[in-house]
Design a protein around this motif. Structure first.
Motif, PDB file in Angstrom:
ATOM      1  N   LEU A 172      41.754  -1.089 -25.658  1.00 27.57           N
ATOM      2  CA  LEU A 172      42.577   0.026 -25.195  1.00 27.57           C
ATOM      3  C   LEU A 172      41.806   0.709 -24.073  1.00 27.57           C
ATOM      4  CD1 LEU A 172      43.619   1.644 -28.614  1.00 27.57           C
ATOM      5  CD2 LEU A 172      45.093   0.248 -27.145  1.00 27.57           C
ATOM      6  N   ASP A 173      42.513   1.125 -23.030  1.00 26.71           N
ATOM      7  CA  ASP A 173      41.803   1.807 -21.947  1.00 26.71           C
ATOM      8  C   ASP A 173      41.579   3.279 -22.300  1.00 26.71           C
ATOM      9  OD1 ASP A 173      44.216   3.191 -21.413  1.00 26.71           O
ATOM     10  OD2 ASP A 173      44.799   1.777 -19.841  1.00 26.71           O
ATOM     11  N   ASP A 174      40.840   3.976 -21.442  1.00 25.40           N
ATOM     12  CA  ASP A 174      40.485   5.368 -21.712  1.00 25.40           C
ATOM     13  C   ASP A 174      41.722   6.244 -21.894  1.00 25.40           C
ATOM     14  OD1 ASP A 174      37.814   4.753 -21.539  1.00 25.40           O
ATOM     15  OD2 ASP A 174      37.553   5.523 -19.501  1.00 25.40           O
ATOM     16  N   GLN A 175      42.731   6.030 -21.087  1.00 27.18           N
ATOM     17  CA  GLN A 175      43.932   6.850 -21.172  1.00 27.18           C
ATOM     18  C   GLN A 175      44.631   6.679 -22.510  1.00 27.18           C
ATOM     19  OE1 GLN A 175      45.778   5.562 -17.378  1.00 27.18           O
ATOM     20  NE2 GLN A 175      45.811   7.721 -16.815  1.00 27.18           N
ATOM     21  N   LEU A 176      44.740   5.439 -22.968  1.00 29.55           N
ATOM     22  CA  LEU A 176      45.413   5.198 -24.247  1.00 29.55           C
ATOM     23  C   LEU A 176      44.585   5.721 -25.415  1.00 29.55           C
ATOM     24  CD1 LEU A 176      47.109   1.683 -23.999  1.00 29.55           C
ATOM     25  CD2 LEU A 176      48.219   3.898 -24.365  1.00 29.55           C
ATOM     26  N   ARG A 177      43.270   5.555 -25.352  1.00 27.19           N
ATOM     27  CA  ARG A 177      42.431   6.054 -26.456  1.00 27.19           C
ATOM     28  C   ARG A 177      42.537   7.573 -26.566  1.00 27.19           C
ATOM     29  NH1 ARG A 177      39.409   2.566 -29.230  1.00 27.19           N
ATOM     30  NH2 ARG A 177      39.047   0.515 -28.275  1.00 27.19           N
ATOM     31  N   GLU A 178      42.483   8.256 -25.445  1.00 31.56           N
ATOM     32  CA  GLU A 178      42.551   9.711 -25.503  1.00 31.56           C
ATOM     33  C   GLU A 178      43.962  10.190 -25.858  1.00 31.56           C
ATOM     34  OE1 GLU A 178      41.012  13.415 -25.718  1.00 31.56           O
ATOM     35  OE2 GLU A 178      40.021  11.461 -25.711  1.00 31.56           O
ATOM     36  N   PHE A 179      44.969   9.457 -25.420  1.00 29.28           N
ATOM     37  CA  PHE A 179      46.356   9.730 -25.806  1.00 29.28           C
ATOM     38  C   PHE A 179      46.517   9.609 -27.321  1.00 29.28           C
ATOM     39  CE2 PHE A 179      50.519   7.715 -26.722  1.00 29.28           C
ATOM     40  CZ  PHE A 179      51.387   8.708 -26.285  1.00 29.28           C
ATOM     41  N   ILE A 180      45.984   8.546 -27.902  1.00 27.94           N
ATOM     42  CA  ILE A 180      46.043   8.340 -29.352  1.00 27.94           C
ATOM     43  C   ILE A 180      45.299   9.464 -30.075  1.00 27.94           C
ATOM     44  CG2 ILE A 180      45.175   6.863 -31.221  1.00 27.94           C
ATOM     45  CD1 ILE A 180      45.797   4.467 -29.297  1.00 27.94           C
ATOM     46  N   THR A 181      44.138   9.844 -29.554  1.00 29.58           N
ATOM     47  CA  THR A 181      43.372  10.928 -30.169  1.00 29.58           C
ATOM     48  C   THR A 181      44.187  12.219 -30.180  1.00 29.58           C
ATOM     49  OG1 THR A 181      41.258   9.956 -29.540  1.00 29.58           O
ATOM     50  CG2 THR A 181      41.289  12.325 -29.967  1.00 29.58           C
ATOM     51  N   ALA A 201      40.905  16.945 -22.050  1.00 31.87           N
ATOM     52  CA  ALA A 201      40.355  15.601 -21.835  1.00 31.87           C
ATOM     53  C   ALA A 201      41.443  14.635 -21.387  1.00 31.87           C
ATOM     54  CB  ALA A 201      39.693  15.099 -23.111  1.00 31.87           C
ATOM     55  N   ASN A 202      42.640  14.750 -21.960  1.00 35.46           N
ATOM     56  CA  ASN A 202      43.748  13.904 -21.516  1.00 35.46           C
ATOM     57  C   ASN A 202      44.045  14.119 -20.041  1.00 35.46           C
ATOM     58  OD1 ASN A 202      45.625  12.160 -23.469  1.00 35.46           O
ATOM     59  ND2 ASN A 202      44.571  13.716 -24.685  1.00 35.46           N
ATOM     60  N   LEU A 203      44.054  15.374 -19.616  1.00 30.39           N
ATOM     61  CA  LEU A 203      44.279  15.659 -18.198  1.00 30.39           C
ATOM     62  C   LEU A 203      43.159  15.053 -17.356  1.00 30.39           C
ATOM     63  CD1 LEU A 203      45.377  19.418 -18.373  1.00 30.39           C
ATOM     64  CD2 LEU A 203      46.842  17.393 -18.334  1.00 30.39           C
ATOM     65  N   ASN A 204      41.938  15.126 -17.856  1.00 28.85           N
ATOM     66  CA  ASN A 204      40.784  14.628 -17.098  1.00 28.85           C
ATOM     67  C   ASN A 204      40.819  13.119 -16.908  1.00 28.85           C
ATOM     68  OD1 ASN A 204      39.883  17.262 -17.003  1.00 28.85           O
ATOM     69  ND2 ASN A 204      38.313  17.001 -18.578  1.00 28.85           N
ATOM     70  N   VAL A 205      41.420  12.382 -17.851  1.00 28.39           N
ATOM     71  CA  VAL A 205      41.464  10.918 -17.722  1.00 28.39           C
ATOM     72  C   VAL A 205      42.776  10.426 -17.127  1.00 28.39           C
ATOM     73  CG1 VAL A 205      39.814  10.569 -19.591  1.00 28.39           C
ATOM     74  CG2 VAL A 205      42.278  10.527 -20.097  1.00 28.39           C
ATOM     75  N   GLY A 206      43.671  11.350 -16.753  1.00 27.07           N
ATOM     76  CA  GLY A 206      44.879  10.934 -16.035  1.00 27.07           C
ATOM     77  C   GLY A 206      46.181  11.023 -16.788  1.00 27.07           C
ATOM     78  N   ASN A 207      46.168  11.523 -18.035  1.00 23.59           N
ATOM     79  CA  ASN A 207      47.418  11.748 -18.765  1.00 23.59           C
ATOM     80  C   ASN A 207      47.918  13.149 -18.440  1.00 23.59           C
ATOM     81  OD1 ASN A 207      47.338   9.233 -20.080  1.00 23.59           O
ATOM     82  ND2 ASN A 207      46.026  10.043 -21.692  1.00 23.59           N
ATOM     83  N   ASP A 208      49.147  13.263 -17.948  1.00 21.09           N
ATOM     84  CA  ASP A 208      49.639  14.565 -17.520  1.00 21.09           C
ATOM     85  C   ASP A 208      50.374  15.300 -18.642  1.00 21.09           C
ATOM     86  OD1 ASP A 208      52.091  13.252 -17.690  1.00 21.09           O
ATOM     87  OD2 ASP A 208      52.375  13.122 -15.516  1.00 21.09           O
ATOM     88  N   LYS A 209      50.776  16.524 -18.356  1.00 23.98           N
ATOM     89  CA  LYS A 209      51.449  17.359 -19.343  1.00 23.98           C
ATOM     90  C   LYS A 209      52.729  16.695 -19.844  1.00 23.98           C
ATOM     91  CE  LYS A 209      53.495  21.954 -20.005  1.00 23.98           C
ATOM     92  NZ  LYS A 209      53.790  23.272 -19.384  1.00 23.98           N
ATOM     93  N   GLU A 210      53.466  16.063 -18.951  1.00 25.48           N
ATOM     94  CA  GLU A 210      54.718  15.416 -19.339  1.00 25.48           C
ATOM     95  C   GLU A 210      54.488  14.362 -20.421  1.00 25.48           C
ATOM     96  OE1 GLU A 210      58.571  13.268 -17.214  1.00 25.48           O
ATOM     97  OE2 GLU A 210      56.645  13.278 -16.190  1.00 25.48           O
ATOM     98  N   LYS A 211      53.420  13.609 -20.292  1.00 28.43           N
ATOM     99  CA  LYS A 211      53.122  12.583 -21.293  1.00 28.43           C
ATOM    100  C   LYS A 211      52.768  13.208 -22.633  1.00 28.43           C
ATOM    101  CE  LYS A 211      51.338   8.616 -20.388  1.00 28.43           C
ATOM    102  NZ  LYS A 211      50.470   7.463 -20.020  1.00 28.43           N
ATOM    103  N   LEU A 212      52.020  14.297 -22.612  1.00 27.51           N
ATOM    104  CA  LEU A 212      51.639  14.955 -23.862  1.00 27.51           C
ATOM    105  C   LEU A 212      52.852  15.577 -24.546  1.00 27.51           C
ATOM    106  CD1 LEU A 212      48.269  16.638 -22.806  1.00 27.51           C
ATOM    107  CD2 LEU A 212      48.673  14.351 -23.747  1.00 27.51           C
ATOM    108  N   VAL A 213      53.731  16.182 -23.773  1.00 26.48           N
ATOM    109  CA  VAL A 213      54.957  16.741 -24.348  1.00 26.48           C
ATOM    110  C   VAL A 213      55.836  15.623 -24.901  1.00 26.48           C
ATOM    111  CG1 VAL A 213      57.093  17.994 -23.827  1.00 26.48           C
ATOM    112  CG2 VAL A 213      54.913  18.805 -22.908  1.00 26.48           C
ATOM    113  N   SER A 214      55.900  14.512 -24.204  1.00 26.56           N
ATOM    114  CA  SER A 214      56.678  13.366 -24.695  1.00 26.56           C
ATOM    115  C   SER A 214      56.091  12.833 -25.996  1.00 26.56           C
ATOM    116  CB  SER A 214      56.719  12.253 -23.642  1.00 26.56           C
ATOM    117  OG  SER A 214      57.527  12.609 -22.546  1.00 26.56           O
ATOM    118  N   VAL A 238      46.990  25.243 -22.183  1.00 24.15           N
ATOM    119  CA  VAL A 238      45.953  24.508 -21.449  1.00 24.15           C
ATOM    120  C   VAL A 238      46.474  23.988 -20.115  1.00 24.15           C
ATOM    121  CG1 VAL A 238      44.450  22.484 -21.483  1.00 24.15           C
ATOM    122  CG2 VAL A 238      44.718  23.866 -23.554  1.00 24.15           C
ATOM    123  N   CYS A 239      47.685  23.466 -20.137  1.00 24.89           N
ATOM    124  CA  CYS A 239      48.217  22.812 -18.928  1.00 24.89           C
ATOM    125  C   CYS A 239      48.916  23.785 -17.978  1.00 24.89           C
ATOM    126  CB  CYS A 239      49.206  21.715 -19.319  1.00 24.89           C
ATOM    127  SG  CYS A 239      48.501  20.400 -20.324  1.00 24.89           S
TER     128      CYS A 239
END
Length: 240
Positions: A172-181, A201-214, A238-239
């Protein structure tokens, strides 16, 4: 995604009324408000079910997901990633479930490639490097400098075990690992400080607010409204 819920045949047979309500919401309406890919939705659902301690639902959805877009290696890494956050006490039963589902699918778990990238000698160094990538070097240094006397070892555990042993793995890449976390922490609830840190941390690795809300949208049927609203409040704070 409705094919995932089709595996819940006993509910459909014995309580069609609930089956229709939940299927239309959790596998229909919810996805109208999510921009996640199919794989991200599956990973989020499975991670949430681990944190919520729903082994039967996990087994059924994992079995269906392996016939869709989820690779066996990704399922294995999802479970590995959960251990530092939910604890082995919660994760233990899910190792047995994955073994049984893989056996039923003809997947030989011992033959999957090993994905570790650290040694006992460098796991702390590699873990520290990823911590700094995710949270920033200043944040990590301050955290270590301000650890109460006699409790410094917990930061060492984070560095070597959580990040050194798990985050450094392939599969799993960094984005997916932090997304899962993020999904695991939201699903656990009552972990506000950790959720704030991992939202950033999600924002720092490239996951945006829209992805977290989703992500919260997709797992809402499993975690309920109180945890959902608490998670959204922190994401919004945070976002911005």
């Amino acid at each position: 995604m409705k094919e995932l819920f089709s595996k819940f045949g006993r509910i459909q047979k014995n309580d069609l009324e609930f089956h229709e309500i939940f299927e239309n919401f959790a596998f229909g309406e919810v996805y109208d408000y999510s921009t996640l890919t199919e794989k991200e939705s599956i990973l989020a659902t499975l991670a949430s079910l681990i944190a919520c301690q729903s082994p039967k639902a996990f087994k059924k959805i994992l079995s269906a997901a392996l016939d869709m877009d989820l690779a066996p290696e990704e399922a294995k890494e999802l479970l590995y990633q959960s251990v530092p956050y939910v604890g082995f006490g919660r994760a233990h039963n899910f190792f047995g479930i994955i073994i049984k589902v893989f056996e039923a699918k003809g997947i030989d778990l011992p033959l999957l490639p090993e994905r570790s990238n650290t040694t006992p000698e460098n796991r702390h160094q590699k873990g520290r490097e990823l911590q700094e990538k995710f949270f920033g070097a200043e944040y990590i240094q301050n955290m270590n400098d301000n650890a109460p006397d006699g409790q410094e070892h917990f930061n060492r555990f984070l560095e070597g075990f959580c990040f050194g042993d798990f985050y450094t793995r392939d599969g799993l890449d960094d984005q997916l690992r932090e997304f899962i976390t993020f999904v695991l922490i939201v699903s656990l609830g009552s972990c506000e400080n950790q959720l704030r840190a991992h939202t950033q941390a999600n924002l720092n690795v490239g996951n945006d607010k829209e992805k977290l809300v989703s992500a919260i949208t997709v797992i809402m049927p499993y975690i309920g409204f109180p945890k959902t609203l608490k998670g959204l409040a922190i994401v919004n704070d945070v976002c911005g």
